[in-house]
Design a protein around this motif. Structure first.
Motif, PDB file in Angstrom:
ATOM      1  N   GLY A  35       0.815  -1.207   0.000  1.00 26.07           N
ATOM      2  CA  GLY A  35       0.000   0.000   0.000  1.00 26.07           C
ATOM      3  C   GLY A  35       0.849   1.258   0.000  1.00 26.07           C
ATOM      4  N   ILE A  36       0.169   2.388  -0.180  1.00 23.40           N
ATOM      5  CA  ILE A  36       0.797   3.705  -0.152  1.00 23.40           C
ATOM      6  C   ILE A  36       0.545   4.336   1.208  1.00 23.40           C
ATOM      7  CG2 ILE A  36       0.863   6.006  -1.196  1.00 23.40           C
ATOM      8  CD1 ILE A  36       1.855   3.788  -3.021  1.00 23.40           C
ATOM      9  N   LEU A  37       1.593   4.840   1.825  1.00 30.20           N
ATOM     10  CA  LEU A  37       1.458   5.607   3.066  1.00 30.20           C
ATOM     11  C   LEU A  37       0.985   7.013   2.704  1.00 30.20           C
ATOM     12  CD1 LEU A  37       2.042   5.681   6.164  1.00 30.20           C
ATOM     13  CD2 LEU A  37       4.311   6.556   5.580  1.00 30.20           C
ATOM     14  N   ASN A  38      -0.098   7.447   3.302  1.00 32.07           N
ATOM     15  CA  ASN A  38      -0.678   8.742   2.951  1.00 32.07           C
ATOM     16  C   ASN A  38       0.106   9.864   3.631  1.00 32.07           C
ATOM     17  OD1 ASN A  38      -2.190  11.009   2.457  1.00 32.07           O
ATOM     18  ND2 ASN A  38      -4.150  10.061   2.930  1.00 32.07           N
ATOM     19  N   GLU A  39       1.020  10.477   2.892  1.00 36.55           N
ATOM     20  CA  GLU A  39       1.853  11.539   3.447  1.00 36.55           C
ATOM     21  C   GLU A  39       1.334  12.933   3.109  1.00 36.55           C
ATOM     22  OE1 GLU A  39       6.181   9.374   3.728  1.00 36.55           O
ATOM     23  OE2 GLU A  39       5.588  10.171   1.776  1.00 36.55           O
ATOM     24  N   TYR A  40       0.109  13.008   2.597  1.00 40.59           N
ATOM     25  CA  TYR A  40      -0.492  14.314   2.348  1.00 40.59           C
ATOM     26  C   TYR A  40      -0.769  14.979   3.695  1.00 40.59           C
ATOM     27  CZ  TYR A  40      -3.539  17.805   0.194  1.00 40.59           C
ATOM     28  OH  TYR A  40      -4.087  18.976  -0.243  1.00 40.59           O
ATOM     29  N   PRO A  41      -0.256  16.172   3.939  1.00 45.35           N
ATOM     30  CA  PRO A  41      -0.378  16.770   5.277  1.00 45.35           C
ATOM     31  C   PRO A  41      -1.765  17.346   5.533  1.00 45.35           C
ATOM     32  CG  PRO A  41       0.738  18.301   3.811  1.00 45.35           C
ATOM     33  CD  PRO A  41       0.510  17.044   3.015  1.00 45.35           C
ATOM     34  N   ARG A  42      -2.200  17.202   6.761  1.00 42.97           N
ATOM     35  CA  ARG A  42      -3.433  17.834   7.224  1.00 42.97           C
ATOM     36  C   ARG A  42      -3.062  18.941   8.211  1.00 42.97           C
ATOM     37  NH1 ARG A  42      -5.723  12.825  10.020  1.00 42.97           N
ATOM     38  NH2 ARG A  42      -3.490  12.538  10.300  1.00 42.97           N
ATOM     39  N   HIS A  43      -3.917  19.939   8.327  1.00 42.79           N
ATOM     40  CA  HIS A  43      -3.641  21.051   9.236  1.00 42.79           C
ATOM     41  C   HIS A  43      -3.487  20.529  10.656  1.00 42.79           C
ATOM     42  CE1 HIS A  43      -4.562  24.810  11.552  1.00 42.79           C
ATOM     43  NE2 HIS A  43      -3.779  25.322  10.608  1.00 42.79           N
ATOM     44  N   ARG A  44      -2.284  20.643  11.195  1.00 44.29           N
ATOM     45  CA  ARG A  44      -1.938  20.141  12.519  1.00 44.29           C
ATOM     46  C   ARG A  44      -2.185  18.635  12.646  1.00 44.29           C
ATOM     47  NH1 ARG A  44      -0.491  24.584  15.111  1.00 44.29           N
ATOM     48  NH2 ARG A  44      -1.655  26.526  14.854  1.00 44.29           N
ATOM     49  N   GLY A  45      -2.321  17.950  11.546  1.00 43.55           N
ATOM     50  CA  GLY A  45      -2.643  16.529  11.582  1.00 43.55           C
ATOM     51  C   GLY A  45      -1.451  15.669  11.955  1.00 43.55           C
ATOM     52  N   GLY A  46      -1.675  14.767  12.908  1.00 42.15           N
ATOM     53  CA  GLY A  46      -0.657  13.800  13.280  1.00 42.15           C
ATOM     54  C   GLY A  46       0.492  14.340  14.093  1.00 42.15           C
ATOM     55  N   THR A  47       0.382  15.563  14.588  1.00 35.34           N
ATOM     56  CA  THR A  47       1.512  16.171  15.296  1.00 35.34           C
ATOM     57  C   THR A  47       1.191  16.550  16.738  1.00 35.34           C
ATOM     58  OG1 THR A  47       0.934  18.397  14.526  1.00 35.34           O
ATOM     59  CG2 THR A  47       2.398  17.104  13.122  1.00 35.34           C
ATOM     60  N   THR A  48       0.075  16.052  17.261  1.00 37.11           N
ATOM     61  CA  THR A  48      -0.328  16.387  18.626  1.00 37.11           C
ATOM     62  C   THR A  48      -0.307  15.142  19.500  1.00 37.11           C
ATOM     63  OG1 THR A  48      -1.774  18.144  17.817  1.00 37.11           O
ATOM     64  CG2 THR A  48      -2.145  17.389  20.065  1.00 37.11           C
ATOM     65  N   ILE A  49       0.289  15.251  20.664  1.00 41.42           N
ATOM     66  CA  ILE A  49       0.271  14.171  21.641  1.00 41.42           C
ATOM     67  C   ILE A  49      -0.800  14.478  22.677  1.00 41.42           C
ATOM     68  CG2 ILE A  49       1.562  13.059  23.505  1.00 41.42           C
ATOM     69  CD1 ILE A  49       4.075  13.450  21.779  1.00 41.42           C
ATOM     70  N   ARG A  50      -1.758  13.564  22.799  1.00 41.10           N
ATOM     71  CA  ARG A  50      -2.845  13.713  23.781  1.00 41.10           C
ATOM     72  C   ARG A  50      -2.746  12.579  24.796  1.00 41.10           C
ATOM     73  NH1 ARG A  50      -5.108  14.948  18.767  1.00 41.10           N
ATOM     74  NH2 ARG A  50      -5.975  17.062  18.617  1.00 41.10           N
ATOM     75  N   LEU A  51      -3.029  12.891  26.041  1.00 36.38           N
ATOM     76  CA  LEU A  51      -2.953  11.905  27.111  1.00 36.38           C
ATOM     77  C   LEU A  51      -4.240  11.959  27.931  1.00 36.38           C
ATOM     78  CD1 LEU A  51       0.694  12.622  28.327  1.00 36.38           C
ATOM     79  CD2 LEU A  51      -0.048  10.793  26.776  1.00 36.38           C
ATOM     80  N   PRO A  52      -4.815  10.813  28.279  1.00 32.50           N
ATOM     81  CA  PRO A  52      -6.050  10.805  29.076  1.00 32.50           C
ATOM     82  C   PRO A  52      -5.743  10.956  30.568  1.00 32.50           C
ATOM     83  CG  PRO A  52      -5.439   8.560  28.522  1.00 32.50           C
ATOM     84  CD  PRO A  52      -4.407   9.457  27.882  1.00 32.50           C
ATOM     85  N   ARG A  53      -6.621  11.649  31.255  1.00 24.38           N
ATOM     86  CA  ARG A  53      -6.491  11.797  32.695  1.00 24.38           C
ATOM     87  C   ARG A  53      -7.859  11.546  33.336  1.00 24.38           C
ATOM     88  NH1 ARG A  53      -2.169  10.975  31.595  1.00 24.38           N
ATOM     89  NH2 ARG A  53      -0.270  12.213  31.893  1.00 24.38           N
ATOM     90  N   PHE A  54      -7.853  10.745  34.408  1.00 23.75           N
ATOM     91  CA  PHE A  54      -9.097  10.370  35.064  1.00 23.75           C
ATOM     92  C   PHE A  54      -9.178  11.044  36.433  1.00 23.75           C
ATOM     93  CE2 PHE A  54      -7.911   6.959  32.200  1.00 23.75           C
ATOM     94  CZ  PHE A  54      -9.082   6.773  31.483  1.00 23.75           C
ATOM     95  N   HIS A  55     -10.298  11.683  36.695  1.00 24.32           N
ATOM     96  CA  HIS A  55     -10.551  12.356  37.963  1.00 24.32           C
ATOM     97  C   HIS A  55     -11.919  11.887  38.464  1.00 24.32           C
ATOM     98  CE1 HIS A  55      -7.146  14.961  37.016  1.00 24.32           C
ATOM     99  NE2 HIS A  55      -7.689  15.162  35.841  1.00 24.32           N
ATOM    100  N   ASP A  56     -11.896  10.991  39.479  1.00 24.73           N
ATOM    101  CA  ASP A  56     -13.158  10.410  39.971  1.00 24.73           C
ATOM    102  C   ASP A  56     -13.960   9.815  38.818  1.00 24.73           C
ATOM    103  OD1 ASP A  56     -12.541  11.221  42.572  1.00 24.73           O
ATOM    104  OD2 ASP A  56     -13.432  13.196  42.242  1.00 24.73           O
ATOM    105  N   ASP A  57     -13.270   9.049  37.988  1.00 25.73           N
ATOM    106  CA  ASP A  57     -13.857   8.358  36.840  1.00 25.73           C
ATOM    107  C   ASP A  57     -14.281   9.303  35.719  1.00 25.73           C
ATOM    108  OD1 ASP A  57     -13.528   5.885  38.054  1.00 25.73           O
ATOM    109  OD2 ASP A  57     -15.455   6.028  39.092  1.00 25.73           O
ATOM    110  N   ARG A  58     -13.993  10.576  35.851  1.00 25.64           N
ATOM    111  CA  ARG A  58     -14.258  11.530  34.781  1.00 25.64           C
ATOM    112  C   ARG A  58     -13.000  11.628  33.914  1.00 25.64           C
ATOM    113  NH1 ARG A  58     -17.011  16.653  33.803  1.00 25.64           N
ATOM    114  NH2 ARG A  58     -15.632  18.009  32.590  1.00 25.64           N
TER     115      ARG A  58
END
Length: 372
Positions: A35-58
């Motif tokens: 297959g082809i790896l889709n290297e077409y860039p998206r605005h801020r796409g693929g460059t953000t690190i997000r982490l989940p945080r739980f507060h009283d199950d929220r």
């Protein structure tokens, strides 16, 4: 001849739980591993690190700073500036106090594996930045969830498919540029600012723009780390665009790909598309007068793959599991994730994890229920 175009997987610094399902769906739908790896860039796409945080199950989702405007995925992996920009995303995250020790270890591993992939003698000149990052994530995901099929995804800049697409664009009925201008005017667009991306003679990332009223193309530097530089746009001809694609110096956007696929269909070739089409195949068929373009085999948009597991958000939405947080969990959670992948594939959608406990506990409990 059968031409398969795949644009379903993008490089990303923190792949979501869509990645394993993409692998399995690729094999199931196409019957092969290439297959082809889709290297077409998206605005801020693929460059953000997000982490989940739980507060009283929220669940709260923490987005770490350091995002790029656009990532130049298609540049060679020996481009020191491009590599430094992607490495800098991990460096910035590691400099923050928010990641846990386990998350910090995963971030450091991804950073170091990526930079090694980019600098290994004899390998880096043959890879792009996007390929180096995809291989980094692929290696870790395969360790966490054994049994995933292997895919051979390559950059379009290095694939023979680029010449096939270029040849088709050179044969668009009525001419490529007139058809594109008609298409843009039909959409009432004042400008298409990202018809494609390319590499300049100096090795710099460019964006290709279309001006519908005048029917002309030009290029300007792609704003990688901020707003446009104000450089004067450089004219680009239709022949230039096609030549850049054939030379491996251009990544076409979805409209150009749809036109090429439609032309190939009109020439009697069998064409399949694995990835989103956004209705562009139908539009390309209408504009070129080629019948049946809308029937080119493809998945519904976002039907090529999906997140195998997600978590409930307080507002009623959901947050997909990601690689970094999965890797930071226990081996028992990794075993449970393998079961979740199998279950999600059978369901045809995500498995919704519970609302109680930390991520490790939610994964283990969800996987345990499925494995009974």
């Amino acid at each position: 001849m059968t031409f398969d175009h795949t644009d379903a997987w993008h490089p990303t610094v923190n792949p979501s739980a869509r990645m394993p399902i993409h692998y399995l769906r690729h094999i199931a739908v196409l019957g092969h591993q290439q297959g082809i790896l889709n290297e077409y860039p998206r605005h801020r796409g693929g460059t953000t690190i997000r982490l989940p945080r739980f507060h009283d199950d929220r669940l709260d989702v923490l987005a770490l700073p350091g995002r790029l405007t656009f990532a130049p995925w298609w540049l060679p992996a020996n481009d020191s500036e491009a590599v430094a920009r992607i490495k800098g995303i991990y460096d910035t995250a590691l400099a923050r106090p928010e990641p846990t020790d386990a998350e910090r270890a995963v971030l450091a591993r991804l950073r170091d594996t990526f930079t090694t992939n980019c600098t290994r003698p004899g390998t880096a000149p043959d890879l792009t930045v996007g390929e180096a990052l995809w291989r980094t994530a692929d290696q870790l995901h395969r360790e966490l969830t054994p049994g995933l099929p292997e895919l051979d995804l390559v950059s379009l800049t290095r694939s023979p498919s680029r010449r096939v697409l270029a040849a088709a664009l050179a044969q668009v009925p009525g001419g490529l540029l007139p058809i594109l201008a008609r298409w843009a005017r039909a959409e009432r667009a004042a400008l298409w600012p990202l018809l494609a991306v390319a590499t300049s003679d100096q090795g710099l990332p460019l964006r290709v723009r279309l001006h519908p009223v005048s029917g002309r193309l030009d290029t300007e530097p792609l704003p990688v780390a901020g707003p446009p530089t104000g450089s004067r746009p450089a004219p680009l001809t239709e022949d230039d665009l096609i030549a850049l694609l054939a030379e491996g110096r251009l990544i076409p956007g979805s409209r150009l790909t749809a036109l090429a696929e439609t032309v190939m269909l009109g020439q009697g070739e069998q064409v399949r598309h694995f990835g989103n089409t956004y209705g562009h195949l139908s539009a390309a068929g209408h504009l070129t007068g080629i019948l049946g373009a809308e029937r080119i085999p493809s998945c519904p948009d976002d039907g090529d793959s999906w997140h195998y597991a997600d978590l409930p958000l307080p507002d009623g939405g959901s947050y997909p599991l990601h690689l970094i947080e999965l890797a930071a969990c226990s081996p028992q959670a990794h075993t449970a994730a393998t079961g979740l992948i199998t279950a999600s594939l059978a369901l045809g959608g995500p498995v919704h994890l519970g609302r109680r406990g930390d991520l490790d506990a939610r994964l283990r409990s969800g996987g345990a229920r499925l494995l009974r």
